[in-house]
Enzyme design. Sequence first.
Site, PDB file in Angstrom:
ATOM      1  N   ASN A 108     -89.266 -76.970   2.786  1.00  0.00           N
ATOM      2  CA  ASN A 108     -88.143 -77.869   3.069  1.00  0.00           C
ATOM      3  C   ASN A 108     -87.982 -78.905   1.969  1.00  0.00           C
ATOM      4  O   ASN A 108     -88.963 -79.378   1.391  1.00  0.00           O
ATOM      5  CB  ASN A 108     -88.353 -78.576   4.407  1.00  0.00           C
ATOM      6  CG  ASN A 108     -88.440 -77.593   5.558  1.00  0.00           C
ATOM      7  OD1 ASN A 108     -88.006 -76.448   5.408  1.00  0.00           O
ATOM      8  ND2 ASN A 108     -88.978 -78.007   6.685  1.00  0.00           N
ATOM      9  N   CYS A 132     -83.386 -83.336 -14.764  1.00  0.00           N
ATOM     10  CA  CYS A 132     -82.450 -83.379 -15.892  1.00  0.00           C
ATOM     11  C   CYS A 132     -82.518 -82.057 -16.646  1.00  0.00           C
ATOM     12  O   CYS A 132     -83.588 -81.665 -17.126  1.00  0.00           O
ATOM     13  CB  CYS A 132     -82.771 -84.550 -16.823  1.00  0.00           C
ATOM     14  SG  CYS A 132     -81.692 -84.556 -18.272  1.00  0.00           S
ATOM     15  N   HIS A 174     -90.192 -75.833  -2.770  1.00  0.00           N
ATOM     16  CA  HIS A 174     -88.783 -75.627  -3.148  1.00  0.00           C
ATOM     17  C   HIS A 174     -88.111 -76.930  -3.571  1.00  0.00           C
ATOM     18  O   HIS A 174     -86.889 -77.031  -3.555  1.00  0.00           O
ATOM     19  CB  HIS A 174     -88.014 -74.969  -1.991  1.00  0.00           C
ATOM     20  CG  HIS A 174     -88.425 -73.537  -1.747  1.00  0.00           C
ATOM     21  ND1 HIS A 174     -88.095 -72.846  -0.606  1.00  0.00           N
ATOM     22  CD2 HIS A 174     -89.143 -72.670  -2.518  1.00  0.00           C
ATOM     23  CE1 HIS A 174     -88.585 -71.608  -0.680  1.00  0.00           C
ATOM     24  NE2 HIS A 174     -89.236 -71.483  -1.824  1.00  0.00           N
ATOM     25  N   LEU A 183     -89.667 -70.157  16.664  1.00  0.00           N
ATOM     26  CA  LEU A 183     -88.809 -70.030  17.844  1.00  0.00           C
ATOM     27  C   LEU A 183     -88.757 -68.588  18.342  1.00  0.00           C
ATOM     28  O   LEU A 183     -88.714 -68.332  19.542  1.00  0.00           O
ATOM     29  CB  LEU A 183     -87.392 -70.521  17.481  1.00  0.00           C
ATOM     30  CG  LEU A 183     -86.436 -70.774  18.627  1.00  0.00           C
ATOM     31  CD1 LEU A 183     -86.990 -71.814  19.597  1.00  0.00           C
ATOM     32  CD2 LEU A 183     -85.081 -71.232  18.090  1.00  0.00           C
ATOM     33  N   GLU A 184     -88.751 -67.654  17.405  1.00  0.00           N
ATOM     34  CA  GLU A 184     -88.646 -66.221  17.745  1.00  0.00           C
ATOM     35  C   GLU A 184     -89.476 -65.456  16.713  1.00  0.00           C
ATOM     36  O   GLU A 184     -89.868 -66.042  15.699  1.00  0.00           O
ATOM     37  CB  GLU A 184     -87.180 -65.791  17.675  1.00  0.00           C
ATOM     38  CG  GLU A 184     -86.617 -66.024  16.289  1.00  0.00           C
ATOM     39  CD  GLU A 184     -85.091 -65.970  16.204  1.00  0.00           C
ATOM     40  OE1 GLU A 184     -84.434 -65.922  17.254  1.00  0.00           O
ATOM     41  OE2 GLU A 184     -84.601 -65.972  15.062  1.00  0.00           O
ATOM     42  N   GLY A 243     -91.920 -72.298  11.764  1.00  0.00           N
ATOM     43  CA  GLY A 243     -90.472 -72.462  11.609  1.00  0.00           C
ATOM     44  C   GLY A 243     -89.883 -71.876  10.354  1.00  0.00           C
ATOM     45  O   GLY A 243     -89.039 -72.515   9.723  1.00  0.00           O
TER      46      GLY A 243
HETATM   47  C1  BJW Z   1     -87.367 -72.664  14.750  1.00  0.00           C
HETATM   48  C2  BJW Z   1     -86.660 -73.663  15.438  1.00  0.00           C
HETATM   49  C3  BJW Z   1     -87.415 -74.555  16.212  1.00  0.00           C
HETATM   50  C4  BJW Z   1     -85.229 -72.468  14.332  1.00  0.00           C
HETATM   51  N1  BJW Z   1     -88.750 -74.422  16.283  1.00  0.00           N
HETATM   52  N2  BJW Z   1     -88.669 -72.549  14.839  1.00  0.00           N
HETATM   53  C5  BJW Z   1     -86.604 -58.506  -3.400  1.00  0.00           C
HETATM   54  C6  BJW Z   1     -87.792 -58.415  -2.701  1.00  0.00           C
HETATM   55  C7  BJW Z   1     -88.691 -59.488  -2.665  1.00  0.00           C
HETATM   56  C8  BJW Z   1     -88.406 -60.665  -3.325  1.00  0.00           C
HETATM   57  C9  BJW Z   1     -87.236 -60.751  -4.046  1.00  0.00           C
HETATM   58  C10 BJW Z   1     -86.347 -59.681  -4.081  1.00  0.00           C
HETATM   59  N3  BJW Z   1     -85.270 -60.044  -4.833  1.00  0.00           N
HETATM   60  C11 BJW Z   1     -85.471 -61.319  -5.257  1.00  0.00           C
HETATM   61  C12 BJW Z   1     -86.657 -61.760  -4.774  1.00  0.00           C
HETATM   62  C13 BJW Z   1     -87.265 -63.107  -4.965  1.00  0.00           C
HETATM   63  C14 BJW Z   1     -86.481 -64.171  -4.227  1.00  0.00           C
HETATM   64  C15 BJW Z   1     -86.353 -63.793  -2.764  1.00  0.00           C
HETATM   65  O1  BJW Z   1     -87.256 -64.018  -1.953  1.00  0.00           O
HETATM   66  N4  BJW Z   1     -85.206 -63.257  -2.361  1.00  0.00           N
HETATM   67  C16 BJW Z   1     -85.025 -62.842  -0.969  1.00  0.00           C
HETATM   68  C17 BJW Z   1     -83.550 -62.955  -0.632  1.00  0.00           C
HETATM   69  C18 BJW Z   1     -85.562 -61.427  -0.809  1.00  0.00           C
HETATM   70  N5  BJW Z   1     -87.249 -65.395  -4.362  1.00  0.00           N
HETATM   71  C19 BJW Z   1     -87.091 -66.216  -5.398  1.00  0.00           C
HETATM   72  O2  BJW Z   1     -86.225 -66.032  -6.249  1.00  0.00           O
HETATM   73  C20 BJW Z   1     -88.060 -67.370  -5.510  1.00  0.00           C
HETATM   74  N6  BJW Z   1     -88.640 -67.386  -6.801  1.00  0.00           N
HETATM   75  C21 BJW Z   1     -89.481 -66.433  -7.218  1.00  0.00           C
HETATM   76  O3  BJW Z   1     -89.790 -65.476  -6.519  1.00  0.00           O
HETATM   77  O4  BJW Z   1     -89.952 -66.638  -8.490  1.00  0.00           O
HETATM   78  C22 BJW Z   1     -90.888 -65.697  -9.025  1.00  0.00           C
HETATM   79  C23 BJW Z   1     -92.267 -66.289  -9.013  1.00  0.00           C
HETATM   80  C24 BJW Z   1     -92.853 -66.642  -7.822  1.00  0.00           C
HETATM   81  C25 BJW Z   1     -94.138 -67.164  -7.791  1.00  0.00           C
HETATM   82  C26 BJW Z   1     -94.836 -67.338  -8.963  1.00  0.00           C
HETATM   83  C27 BJW Z   1     -94.241 -66.992 -10.175  1.00  0.00           C
HETATM   84  C28 BJW Z   1     -92.958 -66.463 -10.190  1.00  0.00           C
HETATM   85  C29 BJW Z   1     -87.338 -68.699  -5.293  1.00  0.00           C
HETATM   86  C30 BJW Z   1     -86.869 -68.847  -3.887  1.00  0.00           C
HETATM   87  C31 BJW Z   1     -86.084 -70.141  -3.743  1.00  0.00           C
HETATM   88  C32 BJW Z   1     -85.532 -70.338  -2.340  1.00  0.00           C
HETATM   89  N7  BJW Z   1     -84.697 -71.470  -2.328  1.00  0.00           N
HETATM   90  C33 BJW Z   1     -84.082 -71.912  -1.078  1.00  0.00           C
HETATM   91  C34 BJW Z   1     -83.087 -73.062  -1.398  1.00  0.00           C
HETATM   92  C35 BJW Z   1     -83.900 -74.345  -1.725  1.00  0.00           C
HETATM   93  C36 BJW Z   1     -83.020 -75.547  -1.848  1.00  0.00           C
HETATM   94  C37 BJW Z   1     -82.290 -75.841  -0.544  1.00  0.00           C
HETATM   95  O5  BJW Z   1     -82.926 -76.160   0.471  1.00  0.00           O
HETATM   96  O6  BJW Z   1     -81.067 -75.753  -0.569  1.00  0.00           O
HETATM   97  O7  BJW Z   1     -85.089 -72.356  -0.158  1.00  0.00           O
HETATM   98  S1  BJW Z   1     -83.292 -70.578  -0.189  1.00  0.00           S
HETATM   99  C38 BJW Z   1     -83.701 -71.180   1.419  1.00  0.00           C
HETATM  100  O8  BJW Z   1     -84.577 -70.225   2.096  1.00  0.00           O
HETATM  101  C39 BJW Z   1     -84.537 -72.453   1.184  1.00  0.00           C
HETATM  102  C40 BJW Z   1     -85.613 -72.303   2.225  1.00  0.00           C
HETATM  103  O9  BJW Z   1     -86.730 -73.097   1.869  1.00  0.00           O
HETATM  104  C41 BJW Z   1     -85.883 -70.814   2.214  1.00  0.00           C
HETATM  105  C42 BJW Z   1     -86.559 -70.304   3.452  1.00  0.00           C
HETATM  106  O10 BJW Z   1     -85.777 -70.535   4.585  1.00  0.00           O
HETATM  107  P1  BJW Z   1     -86.513 -70.886   5.961  1.00  0.00           P
HETATM  108  O11 BJW Z   1     -87.173 -72.190   5.871  1.00  0.00           O
HETATM  109  O12 BJW Z   1     -87.334 -69.741   6.372  1.00  0.00           O
HETATM  110  O13 BJW Z   1     -85.229 -71.074   6.933  1.00  0.00           O
HETATM  111  P2  BJW Z   1     -84.476 -69.984   7.811  1.00  0.00           P
HETATM  112  O14 BJW Z   1     -83.191 -70.577   8.247  1.00  0.00           O
HETATM  113  O15 BJW Z   1     -84.397 -68.679   7.131  1.00  0.00           O
HETATM  114  O16 BJW Z   1     -85.418 -69.756   9.083  1.00  0.00           O
HETATM  115  C43 BJW Z   1     -85.634 -70.760  10.036  1.00  0.00           C
HETATM  116  C44 BJW Z   1     -86.576 -70.209  11.091  1.00  0.00           C
HETATM  117  O17 BJW Z   1     -86.874 -71.270  11.995  1.00  0.00           O
HETATM  118  C45 BJW Z   1     -85.984 -69.056  11.917  1.00  0.00           C
HETATM  119  O18 BJW Z   1     -86.943 -68.010  12.017  1.00  0.00           O
HETATM  120  C46 BJW Z   1     -85.756 -69.687  13.295  1.00  0.00           C
HETATM  121  O19 BJW Z   1     -85.990 -68.788  14.374  1.00  0.00           O
HETATM  122  C47 BJW Z   1     -86.786 -70.788  13.321  1.00  0.00           C
HETATM  123  N8  BJW Z   1     -86.429 -71.943  14.167  1.00  0.00           N
HETATM  124  N9  BJW Z   1     -85.323 -73.537  15.253  1.00  0.00           N
HETATM  125  C48 BJW Z   1     -89.333 -73.426  15.647  1.00  0.00           C
HETATM  126  N10 BJW Z   1     -86.817 -75.574  16.979  1.00  0.00           N
END
Ligand code: BJW
Length: 232
Positions: A88, A113, A105, A198-199, A171
Amino acid sequence: MKIVVLTGAGISAESGVPTFRDADGLWEGHRVEEVATPEGYDESPALVQKFYDDRRAALASVEPNPAHLALARLEEALGPDLVLVTQNIDDLHERGGSTEVLHMHGELLSALCRACQSRMPWSGEMSGFPPCPRCGVSELRPDVVWFGEIPYEMDRILSALSEADLFVSIGTSGAVYPAAGFVQQAARSGARTLELNLEPSEGTVWFHEARHGPAGQLVPAWVDEILLRVTP
Ligand code: BJW
């Protein structure tokens, strides 16, 4: 006992911060490529800056919930044996009392910058493209990690995962790597793994145990269990 906790948008949902992929999520009305990739920023910087300005401004009207507070209690008891990693970009863990938070993230309250690569605290708007206080060039962007960029703190996170006795994911949908792979990395190193969501998440099958419900209830109950085990 060494514990690594990974949090995602779901932990802040009960505070009123929208998640990404749920109905009414943050990307409703935006394509992810528009707002969360470097290419999207290059194409429409004003749109992306406004997306983050709005989210930064909204921080003022949200408060940490019982899940954030419980993790701060856990840090107080475990000290460095707890490593808290969050995807987050909000500051609710810090406002809940956690002092060591690895923001893999990035953070809404930080600017990066693109000219001099400085990172600096930032609480205002960026839509007006203000100059960088360090180098004077108007190339500030939100200090967040977009798709295709390398997450922060990976060395510390991987090292903590390799030493963990317990890995807990809270989450998060398990849709975004590398965070989605932490459960397997921790398990390979011998940790027990627990999902609190949540699920069932996309990666729920990888966990030894999964509990489903709102984080505001599940997390304080789980922290109480741990504190009973680790405090004399
Ligand atoms: C509750 C609840 C309640 C609701 N109680 N629970 C193909 C295969 C595999 C990987 C890749 C691929 N193609 C590309 C990739 C890599 C890519 C990737 O993963 N893509 C996917 C689409 C497949 N990843 C990257 O590019 C990353 N970089 C990378 O891999 O670099 C290479 C490298 C890595 C390591 C070392 C060296 C090199 C970068 C990823 C950047 C993600 N950025 C974001 C935006 C950040 C800025 C912003 O906030 O705007 O990050 S995207 C967005 O998703 C954000 C979040 O942090 C992230 C995850 O989302 P999160 O937190 O899981 O939210 P939700 O909405 O998805 O889920 C919420 C959950 O909560 C749900 O399950 C609900 O049920 C639950 N919930 N209420 C408990 N009350």
